[in-house]
Design a protein around this motif. Sequence first.
Motif, PDB file in Angstrom:
ATOM      1  N   ARG A 100       0.850  -1.186   0.000  1.00 18.42           N
ATOM      2  CA  ARG A 100       0.000   0.000   0.000  1.00 18.42           C
ATOM      3  C   ARG A 100       0.891   1.243   0.000  1.00 18.42           C
ATOM      4  NH1 ARG A 100      -5.202   1.462   1.126  1.00 18.42           N
ATOM      5  NH2 ARG A 100      -5.438   3.389   2.283  1.00 18.42           N
ATOM      6  N   VAL A 104      -4.436   7.452  -3.072  1.00 22.21           N
ATOM      7  CA  VAL A 104      -3.993   6.065  -2.865  1.00 22.21           C
ATOM      8  C   VAL A 104      -3.486   5.553  -4.210  1.00 22.21           C
ATOM      9  CG1 VAL A 104      -4.660   3.742  -2.154  1.00 22.21           C
ATOM     10  CG2 VAL A 104      -5.703   5.734  -1.051  1.00 22.21           C
ATOM     11  N   ASP A 115      -3.167   0.307  -3.596  1.00 27.92           N
ATOM     12  CA  ASP A 115      -4.140   0.045  -2.546  1.00 27.92           C
ATOM     13  C   ASP A 115      -3.866  -1.295  -1.866  1.00 27.92           C
ATOM     14  OD1 ASP A 115      -6.305   0.392  -1.001  1.00 27.92           O
ATOM     15  OD2 ASP A 115      -7.794   0.009  -2.545  1.00 27.92           O
TER      16      ASP A 115
END
Length: 304
Positions: free
Chosen positions: A11, A18, A21
């Motif tokens: 991540r 983001v 992810d």
Amino acid sequence: MSAVIEVQNLRKKYGDVVAVDDVSLTVEQGEIFGILGPDGAGKSTTVECIEGLRKRDGGTIRVLGFDPYAERAEITRRLDVRLQDGTTSDRLQVAEALTLYSSFYRDPADWHVLVDSLGLNSGATTGSGELSCDQKQRLSMALALVGNPQVAVLDEITTGLDPHARRETWDTIETVRASGVTILLVTHLMEEAERLCDRVALLNKGRVAAVDTPSGLIQRIRDHHRITFLPSLPLHDDLLTRLPGVTGVTRKDERVTVTATTDVLHPVLSELAHHGIVPEGLRVERVPLEDALLALTAADPGES
Ligand code: ADP
């Protein structure tokens, strides 16, 4: 075979964005492993974390058993991290650049041999700025390989090359692999992945949409179906998106397009009939390869 790169639940955020992810993948010794996906899918961020160039926010990464960020010195000795940025200063001659890069390593490869095997035949005294595009790529690879890396990361290296130069670069990559180097190849070209990769991870919106051989991926894509129609009444997308196999529902003007990994004509018609909706101008078609790849990635794994 043993794993050279192991990524678990990676991540990475940039501020509120983001970028990656939840990415997990494993690259085996000697493989050419492709990372494929549309722009913004998180491909570069993933490989930059693997190279130890970026600090991840979550998950674990092991490259040849080392954490690439925490144990960066171990990684730079074994992993090429220069390939994706093309070449060094254009003012350096080929021989100067190779001598310079050799000096970074304790036990460099013989660059004269590399120059021969990579077909970098424009002459060692040529300025790197005067090389043609594919010769620049060859120099870039020679610079990368001079440290005898066990793993090479190639990030979009054929972008901007004409088809001939691209094919030449593919030959060079195969030569590099034949020398025992494990290769992580970032591309947005299905054709490139098909030609070079043993396996491919298809990334979309920071997640892995599929990991498969190129032919397995094509098989999934070839089975891709598309249905378009004009609904006689307003239609909620989720009536169709919840049907098994449906990967997306999009609209252009009033026309609805349903994409699916299997033939969903019957369940779509039943669902519409159940709600008293008549699909006017109904069309059912198989999707061309590149479009299908986009359709496959258009299905957001986070929202299904
Ligand atoms: P790809 O290589 O698949 O095109 P990237 O890893 O470059 O994807 O980008 C993934 C997402 O992260 C995109 O939304 C992109 O705009 C964003 N991003 C990438 N690098 C940065 C950065 N340095 N700062 C902020 N956002 C970034």
